[in-house]
Design a protein around this motif. Structure first.
Motif, PDB file in Angstrom:
ATOM      1  N   ILE A  54       0.960  -1.256  -0.339  1.00 55.80           N
ATOM      2  CA  ILE A  54      -0.038  -0.233  -0.204  1.00 55.80           C
ATOM      3  C   ILE A  54       1.477   1.622  -0.355  1.00 55.80           C
ATOM      4  O   ILE A  54       0.784   2.173  -1.066  1.00 55.80           O
ATOM      5  N   THR A  55       1.974   1.246   0.650  1.00 56.88           N
ATOM      6  CA  THR A  55       2.595   2.708   1.024  1.00 56.88           C
ATOM      7  C   THR A  55       3.662   2.380  -0.499  1.00 56.88           C
ATOM      8  O   THR A  55       3.437   3.505  -1.334  1.00 56.88           O
ATOM      9  N   LEU A  56       4.020   1.404  -0.883  1.00 57.08           N
ATOM     10  CA  LEU A  56       4.524   1.843  -2.420  1.00 57.08           C
ATOM     11  C   LEU A  56       3.305   2.225  -3.357  1.00 57.08           C
ATOM     12  O   LEU A  56       3.786   3.310  -4.338  1.00 57.08           O
ATOM     13  N   VAL A  57       2.796   1.661  -3.381  1.00 56.69           N
ATOM     14  CA  VAL A  57       1.699   2.361  -4.382  1.00 56.69           C
ATOM     15  C   VAL A  57       1.428   4.105  -3.709  1.00 56.69           C
ATOM     16  O   VAL A  57       1.226   4.872  -4.456  1.00 56.69           O
ATOM     17  N   LEU A  58       0.959   4.568  -2.539  1.00 53.68           N
ATOM     18  CA  LEU A  58       1.148   6.058  -2.406  1.00 53.68           C
ATOM     19  C   LEU A  58       2.515   6.309  -2.969  1.00 53.68           C
ATOM     20  O   LEU A  58       2.069   7.449  -2.814  1.00 53.68           O
ATOM     21  N   ALA A  59       3.674   6.025  -2.839  1.00 53.13           N
ATOM     22  CA  ALA A  59       4.880   6.303  -2.802  1.00 53.13           C
ATOM     23  C   ALA A  59       4.881   6.902  -4.243  1.00 53.13           C
ATOM     24  O   ALA A  59       4.384   7.401  -5.602  1.00 53.13           O
ATOM     25  N   ALA A  60       4.471   5.457  -5.110  1.00 51.53           N
ATOM     26  CA  ALA A  60       3.924   5.978  -6.895  1.00 51.53           C
ATOM     27  C   ALA A  60       3.366   7.117  -6.870  1.00 51.53           C
ATOM     28  O   ALA A  60       3.692   7.198  -7.957  1.00 51.53           O
ATOM     29  N   VAL A  61       1.695   7.309  -6.451  1.00 53.14           N
ATOM     30  CA  VAL A  61       0.980   8.118  -6.969  1.00 53.14           C
ATOM     31  C   VAL A  61       1.809   9.365  -6.533  1.00 53.14           C
ATOM     32  O   VAL A  61       1.612   9.791  -7.303  1.00 53.14           O
ATOM     33  N   GLY A  62       2.775   9.826  -5.328  1.00 50.31           N
ATOM     34  CA  GLY A  62       2.991  10.757  -5.362  1.00 50.31           C
ATOM     35  C   GLY A  62       4.131  11.275  -6.179  1.00 50.31           C
ATOM     36  O   GLY A  62       4.246  12.650  -6.187  1.00 50.31           O
ATOM     37  N   VAL A  63       5.174  10.334  -6.560  1.00 51.25           N
ATOM     38  CA  VAL A  63       6.378  11.078  -8.047  1.00 51.25           C
ATOM     39  C   VAL A  63       4.543  11.065  -9.473  1.00 51.25           C
ATOM     40  O   VAL A  63       5.006  12.075  -9.959  1.00 51.25           O
ATOM     41  N   VAL A  64       3.879   9.807  -9.779  1.00 52.74           N
ATOM     42  CA  VAL A  64       2.897  10.867 -10.704  1.00 52.74           C
ATOM     43  C   VAL A  64       3.063  11.903 -10.306  1.00 52.74           C
ATOM     44  O   VAL A  64       2.819  12.660 -11.267  1.00 52.74           O
ATOM     45  N   ALA A  65       1.938  12.181  -9.230  1.00 58.14           N
ATOM     46  CA  ALA A  65       1.219  13.541  -9.550  1.00 58.14           C
ATOM     47  C   ALA A  65       2.721  14.696  -9.452  1.00 58.14           C
ATOM     48  O   ALA A  65       2.042  15.111 -10.321  1.00 58.14           O
ATOM     49  N   ALA A  66       4.024  14.620  -8.895  1.00 55.77           N
ATOM     50  CA  ALA A  66       4.508  15.803  -9.051  1.00 55.77           C
ATOM     51  C   ALA A  66       5.027  15.388 -10.666  1.00 55.77           C
ATOM     52  O   ALA A  66       4.922  16.773 -11.006  1.00 55.77           O
ATOM     53  N   VAL A  67       5.107  14.861 -11.584  1.00 51.94           N
ATOM     54  CA  VAL A  67       5.198  15.027 -12.556  1.00 51.94           C
ATOM     55  C   VAL A  67       4.250  15.138 -13.645  1.00 51.94           C
ATOM     56  O   VAL A  67       4.689  16.491 -14.827  1.00 51.94           O
ATOM     57  N   LEU A  68       3.440  14.974 -13.285  1.00 54.27           N
ATOM     58  CA  LEU A  68       1.717  15.658 -14.284  1.00 54.27           C
ATOM     59  C   LEU A  68       1.656  17.363 -13.509  1.00 54.27           C
ATOM     60  O   LEU A  68       1.399  17.940 -14.436  1.00 54.27           O
ATOM     61  N   LEU A  69       1.608  17.542 -12.314  1.00 54.78           N
ATOM     62  CA  LEU A  69       2.179  19.210 -12.234  1.00 54.78           C
ATOM     63  C   LEU A  69       3.611  19.622 -12.747  1.00 54.78           C
ATOM     64  O   LEU A  69       2.870  20.930 -13.359  1.00 54.78           O
ATOM     65  N   LYS A  70       4.676  18.496 -13.338  1.00 55.73           N
ATOM     66  CA  LYS A  70       5.199  19.669 -14.455  1.00 55.73           C
ATOM     67  C   LYS A  70       4.993  19.951 -15.486  1.00 55.73           C
ATOM     68  O   LYS A  70       5.453  21.063 -15.914  1.00 55.73           O
ATOM     69  N   ARG A  71       4.575  18.512 -15.659  1.00 57.20           N
ATOM     70  CA  ARG A  71       3.504  18.723 -17.179  1.00 57.20           C
ATOM     71  C   ARG A  71       2.743  20.062 -17.586  1.00 57.20           C
ATOM     72  O   ARG A  71       3.230  20.665 -18.366  1.00 57.20           O
ATOM     73  N   LYS A  72       1.740  19.624 -16.396  1.00 56.38           N
ATOM     74  CA  LYS A  72       1.069  21.240 -16.501  1.00 56.38           C
ATOM     75  C   LYS A  72       1.502  22.701 -16.755  1.00 56.38           C
ATOM     76  O   LYS A  72       1.406  23.052 -17.086  1.00 56.38           O
ATOM     77  N   ARG A  73       2.628  22.587 -15.834  1.00 55.22           N
ATOM     78  CA  ARG A  73       3.558  23.963 -15.494  1.00 55.22           C
ATOM     79  C   ARG A  73       4.147  23.676 -17.036  1.00 55.22           C
ATOM     80  O   ARG A  73       4.279  25.124 -17.520  1.00 55.22           O
ATOM     81  N   ASP A  74       5.120  23.042 -18.195  1.00 51.23           N
ATOM     82  CA  ASP A  74       4.923  23.098 -19.046  1.00 51.23           C
ATOM     83  C   ASP A  74       3.862  23.453 -20.058  1.00 51.23           C
ATOM     84  O   ASP A  74       5.049  24.247 -21.058  1.00 51.23           O
ATOM     85  N   GLN A  75       2.988  23.131 -19.958  1.00 52.65           N
ATOM     86  CA  GLN A  75       2.373  23.143 -21.280  1.00 52.65           C
ATOM     87  C   GLN A  75       1.601  24.474 -20.915  1.00 52.65           C
ATOM     88  O   GLN A  75       1.677  25.272 -21.506  1.00 52.65           O
ATOM     89  N   GLU A  76       1.368  24.858 -19.573  1.00 50.14           N
ATOM     90  CA  GLU A  76       1.197  26.284 -19.380  1.00 50.14           C
ATOM     91  C   GLU A  76       1.918  27.262 -20.189  1.00 50.14           C
ATOM     92  O   GLU A  76       1.511  28.413 -21.078  1.00 50.14           O
ATOM     93  N   LEU A  77       3.286  26.825 -19.964  1.00 49.84           N
ATOM     94  CA  LEU A  77       4.662  27.878 -20.651  1.00 49.84           C
ATOM     95  C   LEU A  77       4.320  28.243 -21.820  1.00 49.84           C
ATOM     96  O   LEU A  77       4.268  28.950 -22.346  1.00 49.84           O
ATOM     97  N   ASP A  78       4.272  26.677 -22.702  1.00 48.52           N
ATOM     98  CA  ASP A  78       4.361  26.940 -24.345  1.00 48.52           C
ATOM     99  C   ASP A  78       3.231  27.317 -24.324  1.00 48.52           C
ATOM    100  O   ASP A  78       3.394  28.093 -25.559  1.00 48.52           O
ATOM    101  N   GLU A  79       2.495  27.584 -23.814  1.00 52.75           N
ATOM    102  CA  GLU A  79       0.754  28.083 -24.774  1.00 52.75           C
ATOM    103  C   GLU A  79       1.084  29.898 -24.954  1.00 52.75           C
ATOM    104  O   GLU A  79       0.450  30.111 -25.510  1.00 52.75           O
ATOM    105  N   ALA A  80       1.811  29.932 -23.224  1.00 51.19           N
ATOM    106  CA  ALA A  80       1.745  31.644 -23.142  1.00 51.19           C
ATOM    107  C   ALA A  80       2.818  31.726 -24.636  1.00 51.19           C
ATOM    108  O   ALA A  80       2.519  32.993 -24.500  1.00 51.19           O
ATOM    109  N   LEU A  81       4.232  31.150 -24.573  1.00 49.52           N
ATOM    110  CA  LEU A  81       4.773  31.880 -25.563  1.00 49.52           C
ATOM    111  C   LEU A  81       3.968  31.441 -27.002  1.00 49.52           C
ATOM    112  O   LEU A  81       4.265  32.523 -27.623  1.00 49.52           O
TER     113      LEU A  81
END
Length: 88
Positions: A54-81
């Motif tokens: 269960i903890t391993l799954v929670l850790a994986a979810v945390g990593v995926v959430a961080a990656v998704l937040l980074k991708r969203k930020r990159d996408q917003e920057l690209d759109e702004a440019l």
């Protein structure tokens, strides 16, 4: 020479995007740390392995959430440019 309005606005958006990226990275690291701590806690309490999974799954979810937040930020920057390109 002074910067144009568009150039100033893009600079501002880049700074905001950089702050969001740093915030996302910090949150991702915090989630990863929390998950790691929880893994350690559960492995000490329960040797059957259920808590560890269960903890391993929670850790994986945390990593995926961080990656998704980074991708969203990159996408917003690209759109702004693309919306307001800098003059060359």
């Amino acid at each position: 020479m002074g910067k144009s309005r568009v150039s100033k606005r893009i600079d501002k958006l880049e700074k905001e995007a950089d702050q969001l990226r740093k915030k996302a990275e910090k949150k991702g690291k915090q989630l990863q740390s929390d998950a790691s701590d929880k893994i350690d806690e559960l492995t000490k309490e329960d040797k059957s392995g259920k808590g560890g999974v269960i903890t391993l799954v929670l850790a994986a979810v945390g990593v995926v959430a961080a990656v998704l937040l980074k991708r969203k930020r990159d996408q917003e920057l690209d759109e702004a440019l693309w919306e307001e390109p800098r003059s060359i």
